[in-house]
Motif scaffolding. Structure first.
Motif, PDB file in Angstrom:
ATOM      1  N   PRO A 267      84.515  19.935   3.928  1.00  0.00           N
ATOM      2  CA  PRO A 267      84.272  20.718   5.146  1.00  0.00           C
ATOM      3  C   PRO A 267      84.344  19.911   6.438  1.00  0.00           C
ATOM      4  O   PRO A 267      84.489  20.484   7.501  1.00  0.00           O
ATOM      5  N   HIS A 269      86.736  17.916   6.944  1.00  0.00           N
ATOM      6  CA  HIS A 269      88.183  17.709   7.126  1.00  0.00           C
ATOM      7  C   HIS A 269      88.838  19.099   7.059  1.00  0.00           C
ATOM      8  O   HIS A 269      88.468  19.999   7.813  1.00  0.00           O
ATOM      9  N   ALA A 272      87.206  22.653   7.058  1.00  0.00           N
ATOM     10  CA  ALA A 272      86.543  23.193   8.252  1.00  0.00           C
ATOM     11  C   ALA A 272      87.102  24.562   8.646  1.00  0.00           C
ATOM     12  O   ALA A 272      86.389  25.378   9.211  1.00  0.00           O
ATOM     13  N   ALA A 297      73.026  23.259  16.504  1.00  0.00           N
ATOM     14  CA  ALA A 297      74.004  22.149  16.458  1.00  0.00           C
ATOM     15  C   ALA A 297      73.545  20.984  17.323  1.00  0.00           C
ATOM     16  O   ALA A 297      73.873  19.822  17.052  1.00  0.00           O
ATOM     17  N   VAL A 307      80.974  23.985  13.460  1.00  0.00           N
ATOM     18  CA  VAL A 307      82.287  23.647  12.882  1.00  0.00           C
ATOM     19  C   VAL A 307      83.406  24.136  13.797  1.00  0.00           C
ATOM     20  O   VAL A 307      83.268  25.151  14.479  1.00  0.00           O
ATOM     21  N   GLY A 308      84.503  23.360  13.790  1.00  0.00           N
ATOM     22  CA  GLY A 308      85.615  23.704  14.684  1.00  0.00           C
ATOM     23  C   GLY A 308      85.531  22.954  16.000  1.00  0.00           C
ATOM     24  O   GLY A 308      86.395  23.098  16.852  1.00  0.00           O
ATOM     25  N   PHE A 309      84.480  22.122  16.143  1.00  0.00           N
ATOM     26  CA  PHE A 309      84.367  21.287  17.348  1.00  0.00           C
ATOM     27  C   PHE A 309      84.251  19.824  16.948  1.00  0.00           C
ATOM     28  O   PHE A 309      83.624  19.502  15.951  1.00  0.00           O
ATOM     29  N   GLY A 310      84.855  18.980  17.764  1.00  0.00           N
ATOM     30  CA  GLY A 310      84.753  17.535  17.536  1.00  0.00           C
ATOM     31  C   GLY A 310      85.924  17.010  16.733  1.00  0.00           C
ATOM     32  O   GLY A 310      86.550  17.745  15.946  1.00  0.00           O
ATOM     33  N   HIS A 311      86.228  15.780  16.961  1.00  0.00           N
ATOM     34  CA  HIS A 311      87.316  15.135  16.232  1.00  0.00           C
ATOM     35  C   HIS A 311      87.122  13.630  16.341  1.00  0.00           C
ATOM     36  O   HIS A 311      86.691  13.141  17.382  1.00  0.00           O
ATOM     37  N   ARG A 312      87.441  12.923  15.261  1.00  0.00           N
ATOM     38  CA  ARG A 312      87.281  11.473  15.282  1.00  0.00           C
ATOM     39  C   ARG A 312      88.168  10.845  16.367  1.00  0.00           C
ATOM     40  O   ARG A 312      87.751   9.898  17.045  1.00  0.00           O
ATOM     41  N   TYR A 358      75.490  18.626  26.181  1.00  0.00           N
ATOM     42  CA  TYR A 358      75.496  17.950  24.874  1.00  0.00           C
ATOM     43  C   TYR A 358      76.936  17.722  24.405  1.00  0.00           C
ATOM     44  O   TYR A 358      77.312  16.629  23.984  1.00  0.00           O
ATOM     45  N   PHE A 359      77.749  18.768  24.502  1.00  0.00           N
ATOM     46  CA  PHE A 359      79.124  18.683  23.997  1.00  0.00           C
ATOM     47  C   PHE A 359      80.008  17.875  24.952  1.00  0.00           C
ATOM     48  O   PHE A 359      80.886  17.131  24.518  1.00  0.00           O
ATOM     49  N   ARG A 362      79.482  14.108  24.526  1.00  0.00           N
ATOM     50  CA  ARG A 362      80.041  13.590  23.267  1.00  0.00           C
ATOM     51  C   ARG A 362      81.522  13.901  23.095  1.00  0.00           C
ATOM     52  O   ARG A 362      82.086  13.681  22.020  1.00  0.00           O
ATOM     53  N   ASN A 367      88.716  22.014  17.903  1.00  0.00           N
ATOM     54  CA  ASN A 367      89.782  21.322  17.166  1.00  0.00           C
ATOM     55  C   ASN A 367      90.727  22.340  16.514  1.00  0.00           C
ATOM     56  O   ASN A 367      90.575  23.548  16.686  1.00  0.00           O
ATOM     57  N   VAL A 368      91.678  21.826  15.747  1.00  0.00           N
ATOM     58  CA  VAL A 368      92.747  22.664  15.183  1.00  0.00           C
ATOM     59  C   VAL A 368      92.210  23.793  14.299  1.00  0.00           C
ATOM     60  O   VAL A 368      92.850  24.821  14.133  1.00  0.00           O
ATOM     61  N   ASP A 369      91.010  23.588  13.763  1.00  0.00           N
ATOM     62  CA  ASP A 369      90.489  24.575  12.820  1.00  0.00           C
ATOM     63  C   ASP A 369      89.763  25.732  13.483  1.00  0.00           C
ATOM     64  O   ASP A 369      89.401  26.698  12.823  1.00  0.00           O
TER      65      ASP A 369
HETATM   66  N1  CMC Z   1      78.554  19.966  16.362  1.00  0.00           N
HETATM   67  C1  CMC Z   1      77.497  19.309  16.874  1.00  0.00           C
HETATM   68  N2  CMC Z   1      77.436  17.992  17.090  1.00  0.00           N
HETATM   69  C2  CMC Z   1      78.520  17.270  16.758  1.00  0.00           C
HETATM   70  C3  CMC Z   1      79.680  17.865  16.220  1.00  0.00           C
HETATM   71  C4  CMC Z   1      79.673  19.258  16.024  1.00  0.00           C
HETATM   72  N3  CMC Z   1      80.738  19.885  15.527  1.00  0.00           N
HETATM   73  N4  CMC Z   1      80.601  16.921  15.975  1.00  0.00           N
HETATM   74  C5  CMC Z   1      80.059  15.748  16.343  1.00  0.00           C
HETATM   75  N5  CMC Z   1      78.784  15.967  16.840  1.00  0.00           N
HETATM   76  C6  CMC Z   1      77.878  14.966  17.409  1.00  0.00           C
HETATM   77  C7  CMC Z   1      77.232  14.122  16.326  1.00  0.00           C
HETATM   78  O1  CMC Z   1      76.010  14.688  15.897  1.00  0.00           O
HETATM   79  C8  CMC Z   1      77.054  12.815  17.061  1.00  0.00           C
HETATM   80  O2  CMC Z   1      75.937  12.976  17.929  1.00  0.00           O
HETATM   81  P1  CMC Z   1      74.952  11.715  18.226  1.00  0.00           P
HETATM   82  O3  CMC Z   1      75.817  10.704  18.929  1.00  0.00           O
HETATM   83  O4  CMC Z   1      73.875  12.266  19.051  1.00  0.00           O
HETATM   84  O5  CMC Z   1      74.501  11.224  16.885  1.00  0.00           O
HETATM   85  C9  CMC Z   1      78.291  12.709  17.952  1.00  0.00           C
HETATM   86  O6  CMC Z   1      78.686  14.074  18.174  1.00  0.00           O
HETATM   87  C10 CMC Z   1      79.450  11.947  17.306  1.00  0.00           C
HETATM   88  O7  CMC Z   1      79.715  12.529  16.041  1.00  0.00           O
HETATM   89  P2  CMC Z   1      80.205  11.732  14.753  1.00  0.00           P
HETATM   90  O8  CMC Z   1      79.800  12.469  13.528  1.00  0.00           O
HETATM   91  O9  CMC Z   1      79.752  10.307  14.886  1.00  0.00           O
HETATM   92  O10 CMC Z   1      81.765  11.764  14.958  1.00  0.00           O
HETATM   93  P3  CMC Z   1      82.848  11.500  13.852  1.00  0.00           P
HETATM   94  O11 CMC Z   1      84.042  11.014  14.556  1.00  0.00           O
HETATM   95  O12 CMC Z   1      82.305  10.665  12.744  1.00  0.00           O
HETATM   96  O13 CMC Z   1      83.104  12.964  13.216  1.00  0.00           O
HETATM   97  C11 CMC Z   1      83.971  15.136  12.877  1.00  0.00           C
HETATM   98  C12 CMC Z   1      84.189  13.774  13.547  1.00  0.00           C
HETATM   99  C13 CMC Z   1      85.237  15.969  13.010  1.00  0.00           C
HETATM  100  C14 CMC Z   1      83.707  14.927  11.365  1.00  0.00           C
HETATM  101  C15 CMC Z   1      82.760  15.836  13.547  1.00  0.00           C
HETATM  102  O14 CMC Z   1      83.034  16.097  14.920  1.00  0.00           O
HETATM  103  C16 CMC Z   1      82.384  17.137  12.844  1.00  0.00           C
HETATM  104  O15 CMC Z   1      81.611  17.095  11.876  1.00  0.00           O
HETATM  105  N6  CMC Z   1      82.892  18.317  13.322  1.00  0.00           N
HETATM  106  C17 CMC Z   1      82.652  19.561  12.655  1.00  0.00           C
HETATM  107  C18 CMC Z   1      83.587  19.699  11.432  1.00  0.00           C
HETATM  108  C19 CMC Z   1      85.021  19.992  11.849  1.00  0.00           C
HETATM  109  O16 CMC Z   1      85.281  20.843  12.684  1.00  0.00           O
HETATM  110  N7  CMC Z   1      85.955  19.266  11.214  1.00  0.00           N
HETATM  111  C20 CMC Z   1      87.391  19.442  11.449  1.00  0.00           C
HETATM  112  C21 CMC Z   1      87.986  18.260  12.141  1.00  0.00           C
HETATM  113  S1  CMC Z   1      89.647  18.510  12.745  1.00  0.00           S
HETATM  114  C22 CMC Z   1      90.624  18.796  11.372  1.00  0.00           C
HETATM  115  C23 CMC Z   1      90.624  17.735  10.334  1.00  0.00           C
HETATM  116  O17 CMC Z   1      90.382  16.552  10.580  1.00  0.00           O
HETATM  117  O18 CMC Z   1      90.935  18.077   9.215  1.00  0.00           O
END
Ligand code: CMC
Length: 434
Positions: A267, A269, A272, A297, A307-312, A358-359, A362, A367-369
């Protein structure tokens, strides 16, 4: 390939009073890296980078991604141009071969796809042995893994047959995906047709039936082409890195891709897109109060993520999400769906999130999903197949990376190191004394 981009400049590292020079590599788009391959041998130190936040695992000439400026190029071509002008098959060819196909090359590639569209009839029986409700991702990865038994030409020099294997996989994965859906319904299988394009064929295999024939809808075909193109490749994401890593042990293409499918399932990746739709449905069913979900969140004590927000990598808008949002509006309009409550909900959430501190702090953007599921849903694709759709799109990227990895003269088995923090050697205790 790294060595070709090594510059005359050096980084210096001083540790334990000793200074080491490390080569600096600069990529074709100016990304800089410190080459630490010799570091342990010279200094005894390794680098520690959990989650590979800052580690380049390879050099690659397939995809360029600039997360700060929202740029995505496949083999140098902008994603916006490819999504606006090409079929998925053209883009698959580009990713795998490094150049856009001529008309003849595209015709030959399409011929191969047509030729390889069937799966061995013995494989068709495998579908009957999965329990009801089996995840389509587990079915897909199992079926892909066993392709090597049916098409063993792979075991010789894979580069001799790579075009054939690539076409075989791209064509058969589509058939497997559609068959698994039909089997989940207990409905008769619809076999691929030679007269239909790749995407039209998929939709026909999914939705045609002996009792109600399916009329291929050109808006859907266009949207599906676009969605698959947008998912085509995304450099060293979790599933692609998995394909390269597994393949580095010199295992066959099908087994490597099967591992990538399993990584994509998660989820965080590819999973999501399914999770977004479930979240939107949940919010809608519980009265539409999305602000409660946004508050959750943001709560550090709550593991819930929007979900659907954020990207590495993207720290701005994902360029793919802009294209998908537009495609979403087009598809729904052409289907006469003028007020999809989930689309309205998604738009409201996006608007609020983009203004929320907050968003913003950070760099969390859609994101694409975030919107892709709404299109798939409008096409009639069930939610548990969404990640399978992602896999169909990502397949050419995985193949391109596997090929690049296999062909790399400097390639070695991927084998990270670790910093051991467990107990030091201790005396063994016999089972009776524990
Ligand atoms: N909702 C709330 N807070 C978030 C989110 C989110 N979707 N994404 C990241 N954060 C926060 C996280 O809690 C952290 O906060 P703090 O600095 O206070 O601890 C900060 O933002 C950085 O997050 P991270 O987990 O260190 O970032 P990451 O690069 O390791 O993770 C991610 C990237 C995509 C896994 C993450 O943004 C996430 O879990 N998003 C939701 C799942 C999602 O939509 N995934 C699809 C990604 S795009 C398609 C793909 O790759 O397949």
């Amino acid at each position: 390939m790294i060595d070709r981009f090594t510059t005359d400049r050096k980084a210096t590292l001083t540790v334990d009073g000793r200074t080491f020079e490390l080569p600096i590599v600069e990529g074709s788009e100016g990304e800089k890296a410190i080459d630490i391959r010799m570091l342990r041998g010279k200094s005894g130190y390794i680098t520690l980078d959990t989650g590979f936040m800052n580690t380049g695992s390879c050099s690659s000439d397939i995809t360029f991604l600039d997360g700060e400026n929202g740029v995505l190029l496949y083999r140098g071509y902008a994603i916006e141009d490819l999504a606006g002008n090409c079929s998925f098959i053209e883009v698959a060819y580009l990713l795998i071969n490094g150049h856009l196909p001529t008309r003849d090359q595209l015709r030959d590639f399409s011929e191969l796809l047509g030729l390889f569209a069937l799966i061995h009839e013995d494989m068709v029986h495998f579908f009957d042995r999965f329990p009801p409700g089996a995840s389509p991702m587990s079915i897909l990865s199992s079926m892909v893994s066993c392709l090597c038994n049916f098409y063993p030409e792979m075991n010789e020099n894979p580069m001799d047959n790579i075009d054939m294997m690539a076409a075989r996989l791209i064509s058969k994965v589509r058939t497997i995906a559609a068959f698994s859906y039909k089997k989940s319904l207990g409905a008769p299988l619809v076999y691929p047709r030679h007269d239909l394009s790749y995407c039209a064929n998929f939709l026909n295999m999914m939705f045609d039936s002996p009792v109600r024939s399916y009329e291929v809808n050109s808006t859907m075909v266009r949207a599906l082409n676009q969605l698959l193109i947008l998912h085509g490749d995304h450099e060293q994401n979790c599933s692609t890195a998995t394909v390269r890593m597994v393949g580095s042990a010199r295992v066959n293409l099908y087994a490597s891709i099967s591992a990538g499918i399993n990584a994509l399932w998660g989820p965080l990746h590819g999973g999501a897109n399914q999770a977004v739709m479930e979240m939107l449905e949940d919010i809608h069913a519980s009265g539409g109060d999305y602000k409660k979900y946004i508050a959750r969140a943001k709560n550090p004590d709550d593991p819930f993520r929007l979900v659907g927000f954020g990207h590495r990598v993207y720290k701005t808008f994902d360029p793919r999400s802009r294209i998908i949002k537009k495609a979403c509006d087009d598809v729904l309009a052409s289907l006469g769906i003028n007020n999809d409550p989930l689309l309205e909900l998604a738009k409201e959430i996006e608007e609020v999130v983009l203004k929320d501190e907050y968003f913003i702090e950070r760099n969390l953007y859609p994101n694409v999903d975030f919107y892709s599921g709404i299109i798939y849903r409008a096409m009639g694709i069930p939610v548990d197949m969404f990640t399978v759709m992602f896999a169909l799109g990502r397949l050419p990227g995985w193949i391109a990376h596997w090929k690049e990895m296999w062909d790399d003269p400097n390639g070695r088995i991927s084998r990270p190191r670790q910093v051991y923090v467990g107990p030091s050697q201790r005396d063994f205790v016999d089972i009776g004394q524990r």
